[in-house]
Design a protein around this motif. Structure first.
Motif, PDB file in Angstrom:
ATOM      1  N   LEU A   5       0.872  -1.182   0.000  1.00 22.13           N
ATOM      2  CA  LEU A   5       0.000   0.000   0.000  1.00 22.13           C
ATOM      3  C   LEU A   5       0.900   1.221   0.000  1.00 22.13           C
ATOM      4  O   LEU A   5       1.744   1.367   0.897  1.00 22.13           O
ATOM      5  CB  LEU A   5      -0.897   0.007   1.247  1.00 22.13           C
ATOM      6  CG  LEU A   5      -2.135  -0.904   1.253  1.00 22.13           C
ATOM      7  CD1 LEU A   5      -2.994  -0.632   0.018  1.00 22.13           C
ATOM      8  CD2 LEU A   5      -1.794  -2.367   1.346  1.00 22.13           C
ATOM      9  N   SER A   6       0.745   2.064  -1.005  1.00 20.83           N
ATOM     10  CA  SER A   6       1.625   3.226  -1.107  1.00 20.83           C
ATOM     11  C   SER A   6       0.990   4.261  -2.024  1.00 20.83           C
ATOM     12  O   SER A   6       0.241   3.902  -2.941  1.00 20.83           O
ATOM     13  CB  SER A   6       2.991   2.781  -1.648  1.00 20.83           C
ATOM     14  OG  SER A   6       3.293   3.424  -2.850  1.00 20.83           O
ATOM     15  N   PRO A   7       1.292   5.545  -1.803  1.00 24.68           N
ATOM     16  CA  PRO A   7       0.714   6.571  -2.683  1.00 24.68           C
ATOM     17  C   PRO A   7       1.262   6.497  -4.106  1.00 24.68           C
ATOM     18  O   PRO A   7       0.773   7.187  -4.991  1.00 24.68           O
ATOM     19  CB  PRO A   7       1.098   7.891  -2.006  1.00 24.68           C
ATOM     20  CG  PRO A   7       2.159   7.569  -1.034  1.00 24.68           C
ATOM     21  CD  PRO A   7       2.093   6.113  -0.717  1.00 24.68           C
ATOM     22  N   SER A  64      -2.602   2.337  -4.383  1.00 22.46           N
ATOM     23  CA  SER A  64      -2.873   3.570  -3.627  1.00 22.46           C
ATOM     24  C   SER A  64      -4.380   3.695  -3.486  1.00 22.46           C
ATOM     25  O   SER A  64      -5.127   3.238  -4.349  1.00 22.46           O
ATOM     26  CB  SER A  64      -2.333   4.765  -4.429  1.00 22.46           C
ATOM     27  OG  SER A  64      -2.906   5.964  -3.967  1.00 22.46           O
ATOM     28  N   ILE A  65      -4.859   4.308  -2.412  1.00 26.97           N
ATOM     29  CA  ILE A  65      -6.313   4.521  -2.305  1.00 26.97           C
ATOM     30  C   ILE A  65      -6.696   5.937  -2.713  1.00 26.97           C
ATOM     31  O   ILE A  65      -7.854   6.335  -2.563  1.00 26.97           O
ATOM     32  CB  ILE A  65      -6.885   4.168  -0.912  1.00 26.97           C
ATOM     33  CG1 ILE A  65      -6.284   5.044   0.190  1.00 26.97           C
ATOM     34  CG2 ILE A  65      -6.680   2.695  -0.610  1.00 26.97           C
ATOM     35  CD1 ILE A  65      -7.140   5.039   1.464  1.00 26.97           C
ATOM     36  N   GLY A  66      -5.775   6.700  -3.262  1.00 27.24           N
ATOM     37  CA  GLY A  66      -6.121   8.031  -3.738  1.00 27.24           C
ATOM     38  C   GLY A  66      -4.909   8.930  -3.727  1.00 27.24           C
ATOM     39  O   GLY A  66      -3.886   8.610  -3.101  1.00 27.24           O
ATOM     40  N   ASP A  67      -5.028  10.050  -4.409  1.00 29.44           N
ATOM     41  CA  ASP A  67      -3.881  10.941  -4.578  1.00 29.44           C
ATOM     42  C   ASP A  67      -3.732  11.892  -3.389  1.00 29.44           C
ATOM     43  O   ASP A  67      -3.950  13.097  -3.502  1.00 29.44           O
ATOM     44  CB  ASP A  67      -4.015  11.725  -5.889  1.00 29.44           C
ATOM     45  CG  ASP A  67      -3.866  10.803  -7.092  1.00 29.44           C
ATOM     46  OD1 ASP A  67      -3.286   9.702  -6.923  1.00 29.44           O
ATOM     47  OD2 ASP A  67      -4.326  11.157  -8.187  1.00 29.44           O
ATOM     48  N   TYR A  68      -3.393  11.321  -2.269  1.00 24.60           N
ATOM     49  CA  TYR A  68      -3.078  12.070  -1.059  1.00 24.60           C
ATOM     50  C   TYR A  68      -2.182  11.154  -0.246  1.00 24.60           C
ATOM     51  O   TYR A  68      -2.101   9.958  -0.530  1.00 24.60           O
ATOM     52  CB  TYR A  68      -4.342  12.435  -0.259  1.00 24.60           C
ATOM     53  CG  TYR A  68      -5.321  11.297  -0.193  1.00 24.60           C
ATOM     54  CD1 TYR A  68      -6.371  11.205  -1.103  1.00 24.60           C
ATOM     55  CD2 TYR A  68      -5.180  10.286   0.763  1.00 24.60           C
ATOM     56  CE1 TYR A  68      -7.252  10.139  -1.063  1.00 24.60           C
ATOM     57  CE2 TYR A  68      -6.054   9.229   0.802  1.00 24.60           C
ATOM     58  CZ  TYR A  68      -7.096   9.153  -0.120  1.00 24.60           C
ATOM     59  OH  TYR A  68      -7.955   8.090  -0.085  1.00 24.60           O
ATOM     60  N   VAL A  69      -1.518  11.710   0.771  1.00 24.34           N
ATOM     61  CA  VAL A  69      -0.553  10.897   1.513  1.00 24.34           C
ATOM     62  C   VAL A  69      -1.033  10.668   2.939  1.00 24.34           C
ATOM     63  O   VAL A  69      -1.354  11.608   3.667  1.00 24.34           O
ATOM     64  CB  VAL A  69       0.839  11.557   1.495  1.00 24.34           C
ATOM     65  CG1 VAL A  69       1.839  10.737   2.309  1.00 24.34           C
ATOM     66  CG2 VAL A  69       1.333  11.684   0.058  1.00 24.34           C
ATOM     67  N   LEU A  70      -1.086   9.401   3.326  1.00 28.39           N
ATOM     68  CA  LEU A  70      -1.430   9.010   4.690  1.00 28.39           C
ATOM     69  C   LEU A  70      -0.136   8.805   5.470  1.00 28.39           C
ATOM     70  O   LEU A  70       0.936   8.687   4.871  1.00 28.39           O
ATOM     71  CB  LEU A  70      -2.217   7.692   4.664  1.00 28.39           C
ATOM     72  CG  LEU A  70      -3.492   7.698   3.824  1.00 28.39           C
ATOM     73  CD1 LEU A  70      -3.978   6.277   3.573  1.00 28.39           C
ATOM     74  CD2 LEU A  70      -4.565   8.504   4.523  1.00 28.39           C
ATOM     75  N   THR A  71      -0.251   8.708   6.797  1.00 29.60           N
ATOM     76  CA  THR A  71       0.983   8.502   7.575  1.00 29.60           C
ATOM     77  C   THR A  71       1.485   7.068   7.456  1.00 29.60           C
ATOM     78  O   THR A  71       2.613   6.774   7.804  1.00 29.60           O
ATOM     79  CB  THR A  71       0.765   8.845   9.059  1.00 29.60           C
ATOM     80  OG1 THR A  71      -0.387   8.137   9.502  1.00 29.60           O
ATOM     81  CG2 THR A  71       0.555  10.326   9.253  1.00 29.60           C
TER      82      THR A  71
HETATM   83  N1  ADE Z   1       0.288   5.141   2.238  1.00 28.57           N
HETATM   84  C1  ADE Z   1       0.387   6.483   2.344  1.00 28.57           C
HETATM   85  N2  ADE Z   1      -0.482   7.095   1.542  1.00 28.57           N
HETATM   86  C2  ADE Z   1      -1.171   6.123   0.897  1.00 28.57           C
HETATM   87  C3  ADE Z   1      -2.196   6.114  -0.084  1.00 28.57           C
HETATM   88  N3  ADE Z   1      -2.719   7.238  -0.572  1.00 28.57           N
HETATM   89  N4  ADE Z   1      -2.643   4.932  -0.520  1.00 28.57           N
HETATM   90  C4  ADE Z   1      -2.116   3.788  -0.051  1.00 28.57           C
HETATM   91  N5  ADE Z   1      -1.152   3.717   0.863  1.00 28.57           N
HETATM   92  C5  ADE Z   1      -0.673   4.884   1.342  1.00 28.57           C
END
Ligand code: ADE
Length: 244
Positions: free
Chosen positions: A85-87, A130-137
């Motif tokens: 899981l990553s942006p 990615s679950i969308g164009d934003y960044v989670l921690t």
């Molecule tokens: N980890 C940090 N941001 C993410 C995102 N937008 N989707 C999936 N994993 C993430």
């Protein structure tokens, strides 16, 4: 379906995975769910899982010599998808969730800090989402979103009356409006067709409402949605009416 998650924060999964539909899926034996703490694979006393990046710069990087063996310990010797899981991944859609729901086994890897050592991608990751164009921690919330979207599509999870085929996005359109009792609320009624008992008329009305709502809110989706001649005629009429 079996899902294994690798994370630095296993507790983040317990509440969501023991409530509502996710709990039911496990209770019915439709989902075999396991969380693994990446720290358990840190072969050092300090349980150190991250380090500063070569070349300098801020942030910490998840170590390849911790994360790769952790994935290998969970992954059987087959083609089970290992998803980071990553942006930077391809963006999750209903269609992708439907594809994943047909897999017998998924391994989800939750990144954290500044990212993972690139060699983990090369050695042990088969897909990145990615679950969308934003960044989670971190990847945990993204993994939970993916799990929910996928598991609800496993046959039997929503019960016999499951209406997944009518979901927004399932046929490329958003769903139209829904109503339930009472028939009048604060002066607002319910469209007559819904109480008419004419099923074909109800279906036609719903289809048109879905097209209308999609056109109003997400016209981009209409470019890819499979539309019949009748749908296209209705859409053309909507466009003409809006110009008046
Ligand atoms: N980890 C940090 N941001 C993410 C995102 N937008 N989707 C999936 N994993 C993430």
């Amino acid at each position: 379906m079996k899902i294994d998650v690798l994370t630095l924060f296993p507790d983040m999964f317990s509440a969501v995975m023991s409530e509502s539909m996710m709990w039911k899926a496990r209770e019915y034996g439709l989902l075999d769910f396991h969380v693994h703490d990446i720290r358990d694979y840190a072969g050092n006393k300090q349980r150190k899982v991250d380090d500063s990046p070569y070349g300098g710069g801020g942030g910490m990087i998840l170590k390849a010599d911790v994360l790769t063996p952790a994935i290998e310990a969970v992954r059987p010797a087959d083609k089970t998808p290992v998803i980071l899981l990553s942006p930077q991944g391809r963006v999750l859609t209903h269609q992708l969730a439907a594809e994943l729901s047909r897999q017998p086994h998924l391994i989800l890897v939750c990144g954290h800090y500044e990212g993972v050592d690139e060699r983990v991608r090369e050695l042990a990751i088969s897909d990145e989402i990615s679950i969308g164009d934003y960044v989670l921690t971190g990847g945990e919330l993204a993994a939970l979103v993916l799990i929910d979207a996928v598991v609800r599509l496993i046959p039997g999870v929503l019960g016999a009356e499951g209406a997944q085929h009518r979901d927004s996005h399932a046929d490329g359109l958003l769903e139209g409006p829904h109503y339930t009792r009472p028939p009048e609320f604060r002066g607002l009624g319910v469209p007559d067709v819904l109480t008419s008992g004419h099923h074909a008329e109800v279906d036609r009305w719903r289809r048109r409402q879905a097209i209308k709502r999609t056109w109003e809110r997400r016209p981009d989706l209409l470019e890819r949605a499979p539309l019949s001649e009748q749908d296209r005629a209705y859409l053309a009429q909507l466009k003409t009416d809006s110009e008046d």
